[in-house]
Design a protein around this motif. Structure first.
Motif, mmCIF file in Angstrom:
data_model
loop_
_atom_site.group_PDB
_atom_site.id
_atom_site.type_symbol
_atom_site.label_atom_id
_atom_site.label_comp_id
_atom_site.label_asym_id
_atom_site.label_seq_id
_atom_site.Cartn_x
_atom_site.Cartn_y
_atom_site.Cartn_z
ATOM 1 N N ASN A 33 -2.587 11.566 6.532
ATOM 2 C CA ASN A 33 -1.531 10.557 6.337
ATOM 3 C C ASN A 33 -0.306 10.901 7.180
ATOM 4 O O ASN A 33 0.411 11.851 6.901
ATOM 5 N N ARG A 34 -0.092 10.122 8.227
ATOM 6 C CA ARG A 34 1.005 10.388 9.157
ATOM 7 C C ARG A 34 1.913 9.178 9.325
ATOM 8 O O ARG A 34 2.690 9.076 10.280
ATOM 9 N N GLY A 35 1.839 8.212 8.407
ATOM 10 C CA GLY A 35 2.593 6.969 8.577
ATOM 11 C C GLY A 35 4.047 7.027 8.167
ATOM 12 O O GLY A 35 4.839 6.161 8.549
ATOM 13 N N GLY A 36 4.448 8.039 7.389
ATOM 14 C CA GLY A 36 5.826 8.104 6.895
ATOM 15 C C GLY A 36 6.774 8.644 7.944
ATOM 16 O O GLY A 36 7.223 9.790 7.863
ATOM 17 N N MET A 37 7.079 7.839 8.925
ATOM 18 C CA MET A 37 7.878 8.277 10.067
ATOM 19 C C MET A 37 9.312 8.604 9.657
ATOM 20 O O MET A 37 9.938 7.849 8.902
ATOM 21 N N PRO A 38 9.863 9.713 10.125
ATOM 22 C CA PRO A 38 11.231 10.111 9.767
ATOM 23 C C PRO A 38 12.242 9.029 10.127
ATOM 24 O O PRO A 38 12.223 8.476 11.226
ATOM 25 N N GLY A 39 13.114 8.715 9.158
ATOM 26 C CA GLY A 39 14.157 7.728 9.388
ATOM 27 C C GLY A 39 13.730 6.292 9.183
ATOM 28 O O GLY A 39 14.564 5.379 9.243
ATOM 29 N N SER A 40 12.435 6.071 8.919
ATOM 30 C CA SER A 40 11.963 4.700 8.718
ATOM 31 C C SER A 40 12.296 4.213 7.310
ATOM 32 O O SER A 40 12.516 5.008 6.398
ATOM 33 N N ALA A 41 12.306 2.893 7.135
ATOM 34 C CA ALA A 41 12.597 2.311 5.829
ATOM 35 C C ALA A 41 11.502 2.644 4.819
ATOM 36 O O ALA A 41 11.739 2.640 3.614
ATOM 37 N N TRP A 42 10.310 2.941 5.308
ATOM 38 C CA TRP A 42 9.158 3.220 4.439
ATOM 39 C C TRP A 42 8.788 4.702 4.427
ATOM 40 O O TRP A 42 7.666 5.074 4.074
ATOM 41 N N GLU A 43 9.699 5.594 4.756
ATOM 42 C CA GLU A 43 9.370 6.988 5.034
ATOM 43 C C GLU A 43 8.525 7.656 3.956
ATOM 44 O O GLU A 43 7.606 8.409 4.254
ATOM 45 N N LEU A 44 8.810 7.404 2.691
ATOM 46 C CA LEU A 44 8.051 8.061 1.623
ATOM 47 C C LEU A 44 6.789 7.299 1.233
ATOM 48 O O LEU A 44 6.001 7.787 0.430
#
Length: 330
Positions: A127-138
């Protein structure tokens, strides 16, 4: 950062061949993966030293003051190959694209008698989708490979990240994804390394809370995810009062590296972690190994590997180094 010349490890022409293989032979990777010599057991010595390189798949390519250090793929692959050639390094954690590139290099180098992945652990980051700073990070779903591919390509294990902020409903979504990931890996009887991290929101993103109490609570939650825990490892940071932390589980633990620190600090923290309890079974460091401030990557990897494999917590017994099997280890 110490000067590292990638062309001394992977020539320009060899690096170019990776793309050529991708263009002309899309079955090459699978063929090489199926021919690769695997270990008969996951941890023959009971301890592991893994180099982590799954950062780019989350858009995290900075090291220190260099915002794009890990974005140079030639340089990154050369650092990985140089480290993986060491008997004191057990394997690599990476996203599937990097594992494919390493398998291509393994095949090409093996033609000259210098394959680098035989008896090494290949661990896929899921799981690598939680990009830092994104609105969906967690909200961090499985955007990488799946258990079927792990089986098909002869991968040895998988890893998932679980960052939890009790104030974010997205953490529950990720927790459920991790539970399902554990179930799927269990169906294939493959190890899964779960990285449970308590986090707190700060301006621009989330910061890991490296304190014993929240980590202990989250370890209890993480250990109970999925249908059973017999294939589960935990990847956690070293904290103060670490003996209390390891007492929270019987699951095997590997220590994560996090942001780059001085080598002396890294070695001290790892030594203290290994001595904190029998549950601590190794290290899974990334930037600290691949991009050291002064030493060469392989030098750092071997210092860590020797500490991991030569020192059993609470005993003076020497473990078998990576790639070296005792007569009864299998």
């Amino acid at each position: 950062m110490n000067r590292f010349n990638p062309t001394k490890v992977i020539s320009d022409s060899l690096f170019q061949k990776i793309t050529e293989v991708r263009v002309r032979s899309n079955h090459y990777v699978q063929d090489i993966a199926q021919k690769r010599v695997r270990r008969q057991t996951f941890v023959p010595s009971g301890r592991i030293n893994i180099v982590a390189a799954d950062h780019p798949a989350r858009g995290s390519v900075s090291v220190g003051q260099d915002s794009f250090a890990m974005a140079n793929r030639h340089d990154l692959l050369a650092r990985l190959v140089s480290v993986l050639r060491s008997e004191w390094v057990d394997g690599v954690l990476a996203s599937m694209d990097i594992l494919e590139e390493l398998l291509i290099l393994h095949g090409l180098l093996q033609e000259g008698g210098d394959g680098v992945l035989d008896r090494k652990l290949l661990i896929a980051s899921l799981n690598r989708g939680g990009m830092p700073g994104s609105a969906w990070e967690l909200n961090d779903p499985v955007t990488g490979t799946d258990v079927g591919t792990c089986r098909e390509y002869g991968l040895d294990a998988a890893k998932m990240l679980l960052r939890v902020d009790p104030k974010s409903v997205d953490s529950l979504t990720t927790m459920m994804a991790c539970a399902e990931g554990i179930r799927e890996m269990n169906r294939e009887n493959l190890p899964l390394i779960l990285e449970p991290l308590p986090v707190v929101r700060e301006s621009g993103g989330y910061k890991v809370v490296k304190e014993p109490d929240p980590l202990i609570r989250l370890m209890g939650v993480a250990s109970a995810l999925g249908n059973f825990s017999r294939n589960l490892w935990l990847k956690i940071p070293y904290t103060r009062d670490f003996k209390r932390v390891v007492q929270a589980t019987t699951l095997p633990i590997v220590i994560l590296g996090g942001d780059r620190a001085s080598l002396d600090r890294t070695m001290k923290d790892l030594g203290d972690a290994l001595n904190a309890g029998h549950q601590v079974r190794g290290a899974m460091y990334g930037r600290n190994v691949l991009y050291p401030s002064s030493e060469q990557p392989v030098e750092v990897a071997e210092r860590i590997g020797k500490l991991v494999h030569e020192k059993k917590a609470g005993t003076a017994e020497r473990s078998v180094p990576a790639g070296k099997h005792s007569r009864n280890s299998n």
